[in-house]
Design an enzyme around this catalytic site. Sequence first.
Site, mmCIF file in Angstrom:
data_model
loop_
_atom_site.group_PDB
_atom_site.id
_atom_site.type_symbol
_atom_site.label_atom_id
_atom_site.label_comp_id
_atom_site.label_asym_id
_atom_site.label_seq_id
_atom_site.Cartn_x
_atom_site.Cartn_y
_atom_site.Cartn_z
ATOM 1 N N LYS A 1 -1.674 0.376 -24.789
ATOM 2 C CA LYS A 1 -1.952 0.239 -26.222
ATOM 3 C C LYS A 1 -0.608 0.194 -26.946
ATOM 4 O O LYS A 1 0.204 -0.638 -26.609
ATOM 5 C CB LYS A 1 -2.907 1.332 -26.668
ATOM 6 C CG LYS A 1 -4.252 1.191 -25.922
ATOM 7 C CD LYS A 1 -5.328 2.142 -26.343
ATOM 8 C CE LYS A 1 -6.536 1.968 -25.424
ATOM 9 N NZ LYS A 1 -7.614 2.915 -25.736
ATOM 10 N N THR B 1 -3.042 6.096 -22.141
ATOM 11 C CA THR B 1 -2.947 4.755 -21.564
ATOM 12 C C THR B 1 -1.508 4.299 -21.740
ATOM 13 O O THR B 1 -0.753 4.867 -22.528
ATOM 14 C CB THR B 1 -3.845 3.748 -22.300
ATOM 15 O OG1 THR B 1 -3.455 3.727 -23.672
ATOM 16 C CG2 THR B 1 -5.312 4.111 -22.200
ATOM 17 N N GLU C 1 -0.574 4.689 -0.542
ATOM 18 C CA GLU C 1 -1.452 5.861 -0.715
ATOM 19 C C GLU C 1 -0.670 7.148 -0.530
ATOM 20 O O GLU C 1 0.113 7.273 0.407
ATOM 21 C CB GLU C 1 -2.586 5.823 0.318
ATOM 22 C CG GLU C 1 -3.883 5.339 -0.280
ATOM 23 C CD GLU C 1 -5.022 5.334 0.726
ATOM 24 O OE1 GLU C 1 -4.980 6.095 1.695
ATOM 25 O OE2 GLU C 1 -5.959 4.541 0.516
ATOM 26 N N ASP D 1 -5.847 13.481 -25.808
ATOM 27 C CA ASP D 1 -5.938 12.089 -25.366
ATOM 28 C C ASP D 1 -5.175 11.242 -26.383
ATOM 29 O O ASP D 1 -5.667 10.998 -27.484
ATOM 30 C CB ASP D 1 -7.411 11.670 -25.270
ATOM 31 C CG ASP D 1 -7.576 10.261 -24.731
ATOM 32 O OD1 ASP D 1 -6.590 9.503 -24.699
ATOM 33 O OD2 ASP D 1 -8.709 9.920 -24.328
ATOM 34 N N ARG E 1 -1.644 -2.412 -18.244
ATOM 35 C CA ARG E 1 -2.932 -1.732 -18.337
ATOM 36 C C ARG E 1 -2.978 -0.630 -17.295
ATOM 37 O O ARG E 1 -3.130 -0.893 -16.099
ATOM 38 C CB ARG E 1 -4.096 -2.703 -18.070
ATOM 39 C CG ARG E 1 -4.160 -3.882 -18.979
ATOM 40 C CD ARG E 1 -5.563 -4.448 -19.025
ATOM 41 N NE ARG E 1 -6.373 -3.666 -19.927
ATOM 42 C CZ ARG E 1 -6.411 -3.838 -21.246
ATOM 43 N NH1 ARG E 1 -5.699 -4.784 -21.816
ATOM 44 N NH2 ARG E 1 -7.165 -3.088 -22.001
ATOM 45 N N TYR F 1 0.844 -1.205 0.000
ATOM 46 C CA TYR F 1 0.000 0.000 0.000
ATOM 47 C C TYR F 1 0.872 1.245 0.000
ATOM 48 O O TYR F 1 1.771 1.372 0.817
ATOM 49 C CB TYR F 1 -0.933 0.013 1.226
ATOM 50 C CG TYR F 1 -2.366 -0.072 0.765
ATOM 51 C CD1 TYR F 1 -2.967 1.026 0.141
ATOM 52 C CD2 TYR F 1 -3.085 -1.246 0.866
ATOM 53 C CE1 TYR F 1 -4.261 0.930 -0.336
ATOM 54 C CE2 TYR F 1 -4.376 -1.340 0.391
ATOM 55 C CZ TYR F 1 -4.961 -0.241 -0.213
ATOM 56 O OH TYR F 1 -6.233 -0.330 -0.703
HETATM 57 C C1 LIG Z 1 -8.579 3.306 -24.870
HETATM 58 C C2 LIG Z 1 -8.868 4.733 -24.742
HETATM 59 C C3 LIG Z 1 -9.199 5.297 -23.504
HETATM 60 C C4 LIG Z 1 -9.518 4.495 -22.263
HETATM 61 O O1 LIG Z 1 -8.678 3.596 -21.816
HETATM 62 P P1 LIG Z 1 -9.135 2.385 -20.861
HETATM 63 O O2 LIG Z 1 -7.828 1.965 -20.302
HETATM 64 O O3 LIG Z 1 -9.808 1.397 -21.731
HETATM 65 O O4 LIG Z 1 -10.038 2.939 -19.808
HETATM 66 C C5 LIG Z 1 -9.369 6.663 -23.443
HETATM 67 N N1 LIG Z 1 -9.243 7.422 -24.527
HETATM 68 C C6 LIG Z 1 -8.960 6.925 -25.738
HETATM 69 C C7 LIG Z 1 -8.835 7.837 -26.910
HETATM 70 C C8 LIG Z 1 -8.765 5.549 -25.901
HETATM 71 O O5 LIG Z 1 -8.519 5.059 -27.100
#
Ligand SMILES: *Cc1c(COP(=O)(O)O)cnc(C)c1O
Length: 434
Positions: free
Chosen positions: A229, A226, A56, A200, A235, A54
Amino acid sequence: MERYQHLKQTDPEIYDLIRKQINYESSTLKMIASESFVSFSVLEACGSILTNKYAEGYPGARYYEGNEFADQIENLAIDRAKQLFGAEHANVQPYSGSPANNVVYRALLKTGDKLMGMPVPSGGHLTHGWKVNFSGMDYVQIPYGPHPKTGKFDMDQIRQTAKKERPKMIWVGATAYPHKIEYKDFAEIANEIDAYLIADIAHINALIIAGVHPDPVPYCDVVSSTSHKMLRGPRAGFLLSKIEDRLQSKYFSDHQLNLAQRIDRAVFPGLQGGPHLHIIAGMATAFQEALTPEFKNYGVQIVKNAKKLAESLLAKGYCLAGGGTDTHLLILDFRNENFTGKDAAKALARSGIIANFNMVPDDPRSPFVTSGVRLGTQSLTTMGMKEPEMEKVADWIHRVCQNITRIDEESTKIRQEIADFCSQFQIPGITKPC
Ligand SMILES: *Cc1c(COP(=O)(O)O)cnc(C)c1O
């Protein structure tokens, strides 16, 4: 599988299902544009005993004792993220991409505020204000999207909408937009209307690192991403931001927090409790891998492969949304075909090509069947495939689409050809040594 020997003894059911997934992933073409293969090193960090701890709070300011090494791990992840993207500030605690985006809303907006974002059918993410998501329930989405004819952003139209509606935040980013995004142009608009500009980059971070996609960091207040990807990390999500808040005096006269502090507080204690330290360690390892020249080559090759795949499919007479690609993804447009995106995605999957059905601009079909299939080249690139392999992939896609009504016989044949083909490549985290 020799890495899973304890599990094999103690939980043979889960062991067996993991083994089946490994066989599946190593005998099919992973073309889902949001997936990847992580290295053994990332897997080991994520599978480590750090999951027990933990922590926090933040490095140097924890609510539990015993965090000497946790602090060093999180600081490494932060420093590497900042170095990788040239960012002023990084927060590596968000549990995933959607929680990271939630942080941005909680940090900068009040319930009922307007934001500009792309609806899901236009290629945006749920968290950019879509109605069934918290972001569309608690805030008001002013929609924008690619022009239905060109498939590209029409900046004059976007500026007009922004000036008319004056949203407090503009989201730029997509799950299904195959073209480059000029953050500089969005920044001009955001400046004109005093809106926060949020990029994003969940899908395209590796392209930015490789220098084959425009860089949002100089132009955006916050950059959300993220790590699982094309970055090939665990993740998780992370946030990059400026330190100073250029709109502070306009929107936060009652507070004395800068932008970085606002983001940090919105993560913890605003939305989350203890950070996932094992995942943060895996992220640090992935960032280190992404700092290498090999990773840049990977980013460059992703786009070359996508362009080659697009070119091969266009040559066979297929339509692509937006006419092609300059990222990792392409969207096959089946509006003129007598089968749906869902039919095609199912037939492709039976044949060993794993993708997802996807809306195309002006799609006449419902979101549950759609007229498109989204394909990404990052996982095939990670396996070591280059342009000649993309021609083969295009041939298989063509065979599946031609045989869509009698796909069962043909798909068994193609499935075997693809399995044989995949066995010629090394896959990180599965077969690649080191
Ligand atoms: C995949 C994605 C997310 C969210 O990611 P998660 O880990 O699935 O919650 C947010 N924004 C965009 C543009 C994405 O492609």
